[in-house]
Design an enzyme around this catalytic site. Structure first.
Site, PDB file in Angstrom:
ATOM      1  CD  GLU A 105      -2.784  -1.400   2.411  1.00 33.09           C
ATOM      2  OE1 GLU A 105      -3.652  -2.168   2.299  1.00 33.09           O
ATOM      3  OE2 GLU A 105      -2.596  -0.702   3.676  1.00 33.09           O
ATOM      4  CB  CYS A 118       2.611   7.117   3.395  1.00 29.16           C
ATOM      5  SG  CYS A 118       3.374   6.262   4.573  1.00 29.16           S
ATOM      6  CB  CYS A 125       6.879  -5.174   8.672  1.00 31.69           C
ATOM      7  SG  CYS A 125       8.046  -4.410   9.978  1.00 31.69           S
ATOM      8  CB  CYS A 129       5.724  -2.789  16.345  1.00 29.28           C
ATOM      9  SG  CYS A 129       7.340  -2.222  15.948  1.00 29.28           S
ATOM     10  CB  CYS A 132       2.386  -1.696  13.857  1.00 26.38           C
ATOM     11  SG  CYS A 132       2.729  -1.452  12.245  1.00 26.38           S
ATOM     12  CB  CYS A 352       0.867   5.943  11.494  1.00 26.85           C
ATOM     13  SG  CYS A 352       1.352   7.426  11.110  1.00 26.85           S
TER      14      CYS A 352
END
Ligand code: SAH
Length: 362
Positions: A105, A118, A125, A129, A132, A352
């Site tokens: 994205e 962005c 990933c 975390c 997230c 975010c």
């Protein structure tokens, strides 16, 4: 058709992904593989990076014969748009499919004085975390330099086509999409060389920010090898707190991270941005604000306070607005520039920490 990532990697039946080649690499391809003169590379490079061409047929200053041979040996955009969501605030989330079916994205954020994209650097990933959404995917794979650059070129082309902006529409890039940019350092570096080149999109170092979870040895490389702005996702005011939400902290703790930041040579007037996601009852107390101010003492820093964007299935909550403001004031009183970041695109899950291939309807 398989797509290779560099000139050398391409076998007889593989197409070279041109959007990921720097101008010298493209010159080598054009001269050595196609037997053409080097200025052809410059023409092709401009078509791809300044005019967002995705088809060799558009390159009308090349002969038909050369276009045909290019089509045989090379490809341009390996990304296909698969979904587009528009938020009330003008934010647009584009979802792309890679040639092997991964979904990534990119988020377009227009403002009065700038138009920012962005950008993602990995599918998924590996950093895990806990707060997230992208982390829930795990690492699928690194994006190639071509796939990183193609997000920018594609959106630039689209903004012109959709008449949302005129020539060279994007002004700023933030590498804050899916993935950990410094975990994919080589491809990031190649992509930046292309995006910052004069014959390409020609982004200024002042208008590009790369954000990291805090891969300390890579911050040292960043300082030596790249010329863009750095953002660090700090998100906590003590090691205990940070290790609980960011596993990377168990390897490189706050002291080692901030030491790398302190050692980093900075251009005149440049500051490091520290991102601090405010999570209710986790890291948003007054004590946290005081500790954060203490940690950042002596670092040319700017703090972006990001009220947490809530996600289905994750237990964290946004703080109250007054709390974010109080937190900011404590930092300001210690003479640390801090801003409460406006959340954009929340209604389409484009904010975010919300990038996880959802279609925005959840
Ligand atoms: N991996 C890099 C690049 C991603 S940037 C990094 O960690 O910096 C994404 C930013 O969004 C990070 O600062 C992260 O801390 C923040 N973030 C993640 N989930 C969030 C959420 N749900 N709400 C608000 N910010 C979030």
């Amino acid at each position: 058709m398989a797509v290779a990532t560099g000139v050398q990697a391409a076998g007889a039946d593989e197409a070279v992904e041109l959007s990921g080649l720097t101008l010298p690499e493209l010159e080598r391809f054009v001269t050595e593989k196609l037997g053409e003169r080097p200025f052809r590379a410059r023409q092709i490079y401009r078509w791809i990076h300044q005019r967002a061409a995705v088809d060799f047929e558009e390159m009308t200053d090349l002969s038909k014969e050369l276009r045909r041979r290019l089509k045989e040996r090379a490809g341009i955009a390996t990304l296909r748009k698969d979904l587009e969501l528009r938020a009330a605030d003008g934010t647009i989330k584009y979802r792309f499919q890679t040639s092997d079916g991964r979904l990534i994205e990119a988020v377009y954020m227009p403002a009065e004085d700038r138009r920012t994209l962005c950008v993602s650097t990995q599918a998924g990933c590996a950093m895990a975390c806990t707060f997230c959404m992208t982390a829930t995917l795990g690492l699928q794979r690194h994006l190639t330099a071509g796939e990183i650059v193609a997000q920018v070129n594609w959106v630039n082309g689209e903004l012109v086509r959709a008449e949302l902006a005129s020539l060279r529409p994007l002004t700023n890039l933030v590498f804050m999409g899916m993935g950990e940019p410094l975990h994919n350092f080589e491809n990031l570096k190649t992509a930046l060389a292309i995006l910052q080149s004069e014959e390409g999109a020609n982004f200024s170092h002042r208008h590009i920010t790369v954000s990291t979870v805090g891969l300390v040895p890579m911050i040292e490389r960043f300082a030596r090898e790249l010329d863009v702005k750095l953002a660090v996702s700090l998100n906590a005011s003590s090691d205990e707190q940070r290790s609980a939400i960011m596993p990377i902290n168990r390897k490189w703790n706050i002291a080692s991270l901030l030491e790398a930041c302190r050692k980093m040579p900075l251009r005149q007037g440049r500051r490091i941005t520290f991102e601090y996601v405010l999570m209710k009852g986790i890291n948003d107390s007054e004590q946290d604000a005081h500790r954060l101010a203490e940690l950042l003492r002596g670092i040319p820093a700017k703090v972006n306070l990001i009220p947490y964007n809530e996600n289905p299935g994750l237990p964290y909550q946004s703080p109250d607005q007054t709390r974010a403001e109080a937190f900011r004031e404590i930092l300001a009183n210690s003479r640390i520039a801090a801003f409460v970041r406006q959340n954009r695109g929340r209604d389409i899950a484009a904010a975010c920490g919300q990038l996880a291939n959802r279609d925005g309807s959840t």
